[in-house]
Design an enzyme around this catalytic site. Structure first.
Site, PDB file in Angstrom:
ATOM      1  N   LYS A  53       0.838  -1.215   0.000  1.00 29.36           N
ATOM      2  CA  LYS A  53       0.000   0.000   0.000  1.00 29.36           C
ATOM      3  C   LYS A  53       0.871   1.263   0.000  1.00 29.36           C
ATOM      4  O   LYS A  53       0.537   2.259  -0.630  1.00 29.36           O
ATOM      5  CB  LYS A  53      -0.967  -0.033   1.188  1.00 29.36           C
ATOM      6  CG  LYS A  53      -2.162  -0.926   0.862  1.00 29.36           C
ATOM      7  CD  LYS A  53      -2.829  -1.548   2.040  1.00 29.36           C
ATOM      8  CE  LYS A  53      -3.669  -2.731   1.546  1.00 29.36           C
ATOM      9  NZ  LYS A  53      -4.116  -3.624   2.576  1.00 29.36           N
ATOM     10  N   GLN A  96      -5.392  -2.640   8.792  1.00 34.73           N
ATOM     11  CA  GLN A  96      -5.113  -3.937   8.178  1.00 34.73           C
ATOM     12  C   GLN A  96      -5.725  -5.062   9.003  1.00 34.73           C
ATOM     13  O   GLN A  96      -5.552  -5.133  10.214  1.00 34.73           O
ATOM     14  CB  GLN A  96      -3.589  -4.124   8.039  1.00 34.73           C
ATOM     15  CG  GLN A  96      -3.187  -5.355   7.273  1.00 34.73           C
ATOM     16  CD  GLN A  96      -3.643  -5.348   5.816  1.00 34.73           C
ATOM     17  OE1 GLN A  96      -3.690  -4.309   5.171  1.00 34.73           O
ATOM     18  NE2 GLN A  96      -3.975  -6.512   5.289  1.00 34.73           N
ATOM     19  N   ASP A 119     -11.421   1.286   2.585  1.00 35.21           N
ATOM     20  CA  ASP A 119     -11.703  -0.135   2.342  1.00 35.21           C
ATOM     21  C   ASP A 119     -13.178  -0.373   2.017  1.00 35.21           C
ATOM     22  O   ASP A 119     -13.524  -1.416   1.465  1.00 35.21           O
ATOM     23  CB  ASP A 119     -11.385  -0.951   3.605  1.00 35.21           C
ATOM     24  CG  ASP A 119     -10.006  -1.573   3.581  1.00 35.21           C
ATOM     25  OD1 ASP A 119      -9.561  -1.983   2.502  1.00 35.21           O
ATOM     26  OD2 ASP A 119      -9.401  -1.657   4.665  1.00 35.21           O
TER      27      ASP A 119
END
Ligand code: GUN
Length: 284
Positions: A53, A96, A119
């Site tokens: 990322k 995460q 997300d």
């Protein structure tokens, strides 16, 4: 028949180039989107994902900040997310997953400001998808639909079987495809006679994490096959599809690697820019 490769890698590069151009324009205005990632613990796969990322953020020129905690209490993590929610320089927050067992990931997802939820995992954003009110979608489902659209594969009126019922792939993807007029069947490890649900489908989307799971006898001639599987082996990344035999029967197929994976990564960047643009509007 030999299937046409659905080239997610090429499409992702196109998306990334477009995003890079947009970021250049923002920088001319003296502003720049910024992604914050939060990583807890020592899971090696999570470390790999977070590093990617950072690399991806650099590719399009956005700012990036990683918050890493070897260990942290749930309470402290929730307060860290509150701080990120309040920070005006942060436009996207990604925690995460998976988190260590002592932390309730649902509480964490509920804490993230839906406007910064790159997300698309927060309950508000997932609910908005169900109601067809959303413009912010989880990265893997969004990437899959972009690939299908790029190759002009019809969704409206198509029979689509998804082999995955997770909160981040199967469920949102099913809702998105229903909203687009698809006839969607969602199957999983407890489904009886699974092959009956795949062999007549126009589109089969599989994400079970088992190498060679989907064989040619499970799909119809001319089907579209999308492989979301990721299994890391010494020979590299493997998908769920028996590619050699299924690609002889299908009309279109995503390779692994080079299919859904790169699109998922590109969609995170697209979501960051989208969140940034929404926050700009709100700030006016
Ligand atoms: N863990 C595995 N995939 C993902 C993802 O797409 N987002 C986050 N936040 N965690 C993950």
């Amino acid at each position: 028949m030999t299937a046409i490769n659905l080239d997610g890698l090429a499409l992702s590069q196109k998306v990334i180039n477009e995003l890079r151009e947009r970021v250049i324009e923002y920088k001319k205005e003296g502003i720049c989107p910024k992604l914050a990632t939060v990583l807890v613990g020592e899971d090696p796969a999570s470390r790999v994902y977070v590093n990617l990322k950072k690399k991806d953020s650099e590719k399009i020129g956005v700012e990036y900040e990683e918050l890493y905690f070897l260990d942290i209490t749930e309470e402290k993590l929730l307060s860290i997310i509150d701080e990120l929610n309040d920070r005006e320089d942060i436009n996207g927050i990604l925690v995460q997953m998976p988190l260590p067992k002592h932390i309730d990931s649902n509480k964490v997802l509920e804490k993230i400001n839906p406007l910064k939820d790159v997300d698309g995992f927060s309950p508000i954003n997932v609910g908005r998808i169900l109601l067809n009110l959303s413009d912010l979608f989880p990265c893997t489902p969004k990437g899959i639909i972009k690939i299908l659209e790029e190759y002009k594969i019809p969704i409206q009126g198509s029979d689509i079987t998804i082999i995955n019922r997770s909160n981040i792939i199967g469920k949102p993807l099913a809702a998105m495809l229903i909203n687009m007029g698809g006839t969607v069947t969602v199957v999983h490890s407890k489904t009886k006679n699974l092959k009956d649900k795949t062999k007549n489908a126009d589109i089969v989307i599989v994400g079970v994490g088992k190498v060679n799971f989907l064989s040619a006898d499970m799909v119809k001639e001319g089907a579209v096959v999308v492989d979301v599987g990721i299994t890391r082996s010494q020979k590299g990344i493997k998908g769920d599809v028996k590619f050699d035999e299924v690609s002889k029967k299908a009309a279109y197929i995503t390779p692994v690697p080079g299919g859904v994976g790169p699109m998922t990564r590109a969609m995170l960047l697209e979501n960051l820019i989208l969140c940034f643009e929404k926050q700009k509007v709100c700030a006016r």
